[in-house]
Design a protein around this motif. Structure first.
Motif, PDB file in Angstrom:
ATOM      1  N   ILE A 152       0.835  -1.205   0.000  1.00  0.00           N
ATOM      2  CA  ILE A 152       0.000   0.000   0.000  1.00  0.00           C
ATOM      3  C   ILE A 152       0.871   1.257   0.000  1.00  0.00           C
ATOM      4  CG2 ILE A 152      -1.612   1.350   1.403  1.00  0.00           C
ATOM      5  CD1 ILE A 152      -2.835  -1.420   2.230  1.00  0.00           C
ATOM      6  N   ALA A 153       1.930   1.241   0.812  1.00  0.00           N
ATOM      7  CA  ALA A 153       2.830   2.394   0.864  1.00  0.00           C
ATOM      8  C   ALA A 153       3.523   2.608  -0.479  1.00  0.00           C
ATOM      9  CB  ALA A 153       3.870   2.191   1.967  1.00  0.00           C
ATOM     10  N   ALA A 154       3.928   1.512  -1.110  1.00  0.00           N
ATOM     11  CA  ALA A 154       4.606   1.622  -2.404  1.00  0.00           C
ATOM     12  C   ALA A 154       3.681   2.214  -3.458  1.00  0.00           C
ATOM     13  CB  ALA A 154       5.114   0.253  -2.848  1.00  0.00           C
ATOM     14  N   TRP A 155       2.423   1.747  -3.478  1.00  0.00           N
ATOM     15  CA  TRP A 155       1.489   2.263  -4.478  1.00  0.00           C
ATOM     16  C   TRP A 155       1.055   3.681  -4.170  1.00  0.00           C
ATOM     17  CZ3 TRP A 155       0.589   1.306  -9.286  1.00  0.00           C
ATOM     18  CH2 TRP A 155       1.023   0.086  -9.807  1.00  0.00           C
ATOM     19  N   ALA A 156       1.010   4.053  -2.921  1.00  0.00           N
ATOM     20  CA  ALA A 156       0.719   5.450  -2.591  1.00  0.00           C
ATOM     21  C   ALA A 156       1.813   6.350  -3.150  1.00  0.00           C
ATOM     22  CB  ALA A 156       0.593   5.624  -1.081  1.00  0.00           C
ATOM     23  N   ASP A 157       3.062   5.913  -3.036  1.00  0.00           N
ATOM     24  CA  ASP A 157       4.176   6.696  -3.579  1.00  0.00           C
ATOM     25  C   ASP A 157       4.100   6.772  -5.102  1.00  0.00           C
ATOM     26  OD1 ASP A 157       5.156   7.102  -1.031  1.00  0.00           O
ATOM     27  OD2 ASP A 157       6.717   5.564  -1.174  1.00  0.00           O
ATOM     28  N   ILE A 158       3.817   5.624  -5.738  1.00  0.00           N
ATOM     29  CA  ILE A 158       3.728   5.588  -7.201  1.00  0.00           C
ATOM     30  C   ILE A 158       2.614   6.516  -7.694  1.00  0.00           C
ATOM     31  CG2 ILE A 158       3.130   4.131  -9.189  1.00  0.00           C
ATOM     32  CD1 ILE A 158       4.402   1.779  -7.504  1.00  0.00           C
ATOM     33  N   LEU A 159       1.430   6.362  -7.100  1.00  0.00           N
ATOM     34  CA  LEU A 159       0.292   7.154  -7.561  1.00  0.00           C
ATOM     35  C   LEU A 159       0.459   8.634  -7.237  1.00  0.00           C
ATOM     36  CD1 LEU A 159      -2.762   4.824  -6.837  1.00  0.00           C
ATOM     37  CD2 LEU A 159      -1.336   4.992  -8.895  1.00  0.00           C
ATOM     38  N   ASP A 182       3.220  10.268  -7.185  1.00  0.00           N
ATOM     39  CA  ASP A 182       4.160  10.763  -8.187  1.00  0.00           C
ATOM     40  C   ASP A 182       3.452  10.982  -9.530  1.00  0.00           C
ATOM     41  OD1 ASP A 182       6.770  11.468  -9.078  1.00  0.00           O
ATOM     42  OD2 ASP A 182       7.025   9.476  -9.951  1.00  0.00           O
ATOM     43  N   VAL A 183       2.616  10.018  -9.920  1.00  0.00           N
ATOM     44  CA  VAL A 183       1.902  10.112 -11.191  1.00  0.00           C
ATOM     45  C   VAL A 183       0.875  11.246 -11.154  1.00  0.00           C
ATOM     46  CG1 VAL A 183       0.234   8.924 -12.682  1.00  0.00           C
ATOM     47  CG2 VAL A 183       2.290   7.732 -11.881  1.00  0.00           C
ATOM     48  N   VAL A 184       0.106  11.333 -10.073  1.00  0.00           N
ATOM     49  CA  VAL A 184      -0.894  12.400  -9.957  1.00  0.00           C
ATOM     50  C   VAL A 184      -0.217  13.768 -10.029  1.00  0.00           C
ATOM     51  CG1 VAL A 184      -2.566  13.500  -8.406  1.00  0.00           C
ATOM     52  CG2 VAL A 184      -2.575  11.011  -8.693  1.00  0.00           C
TER      53      VAL A 184
END
Length: 249
Positions: free
Chosen positions: A222-229, A231-233
């Motif tokens: 969850i933490a990894a995808w929060a960082d990915i998203l 960054d993308v947003v």
């Protein structure tokens, strides 16, 4: 708790995060007739999305509205008159308590849960004037009723008519090496009620993310995808608002 969870953002952050299917909670007085084991699966909740939406909102400094009632009670991402608003079957599981539901109970659930959720989003938009909405969902890697269907995408981006932000988001994820579902595993042209109502109807661009649930199985994921998203947003917002991007006609 049945009122939507609302997170305050930082002043000037013109984004709003939503999560329609973030809870498996069933309010007192509603009997679904579904096992506890089934309620812990994708039929009742978009696994990991409550935590992901909270963490993403924190990373962006953005406000958020997060649903607190199971989609089996009422589906916030469907129009009030949609056939599947209160499902009686989901991925082969019979939702006994929703069979033959009286019109009065359907109306009660609309008034008690569906309308307040969308009113909360309306209020958040009125108060924070977001320039872009971000919708968080997750999807199961395998549907029991479609065992031959392949779902290879760790993440998808959904859209209906307005694909301005979606196109940029798909490109940003692909540039980071991700296999991105373009309007997959579901098409936003079919299932997009919340973004249709709150973004497209206002001419607001939006990013509708679907993250595969095996990517959100623990806190690290969850933490990894929060960082990915996040960054993308941030990248998409910078591209969207550094130039004029006309809304679709």
């Amino acid at each position: 708790m049945t009122a939507p969870e609302r997170i305050a953002g930082l002043a000037g952050v013109r984004l709003l995060v939503t999560a329609d299917h973030a809870s498996a909670a069933v309010p007192h007085g509603v009997e679904l007739g579904v096992s506890a084991a089934a309620m812990a699966t994708h039929i009742a909740i978009d696994i990991g999305t409550a935590e992901l939406a909270r963490r993403l909102a924190a990373r962006l400094g953005a406000p958020a509205v997060i649903a607190t009632v199971s989609r089996l009670v009422i589906d916030f991402n469907r129009e009030p008159d949609a056939t599947g608003l209160i499902p009686h079957i989901s991925d082969g599981v019979h939702i006994i308590g929703n069979d033959g539901l009286p019109d009065g109970e359907r109306t009660r659930r609309l008034n008690a849960y569906h309308a307040p959720y969308h009113a909360t989003i309306d209020a958040a938009i009125a108060e924070t004037a977001p320039a872009m909405l971000v919708s968080i969902h997750s999807f199961t890697p395998q549907l029991a009723t479609r065992p031959d269907e392949v779902r290879p995408w760790p993440v998808g981006v959904l859209y209906n008519v307005d694909d301005r932000a979606a196109r940029l988001g798909i490109a940003a994820l692909a540039a980071r090496g991700w296999n991105v579902g373009d309007n997959q595993p579901y098409s936003g042209r079919v299932l997009n009620a919340t973004m249709n109502r709150h973004a497209e109807a206002r001419g607001l661009p939006y990013l509708g993310f679907e993250v595969r649930q095996d990517q959100l199985g623990d806190a690290a994921g969850i933490a990894a995808w929060a960082d990915i998203l996040a960054d993308v947003v941030s990248e998409v917002a910078a591209q969207m608002f550094s130039r004029s991007v006309p809304a679709p006609r």
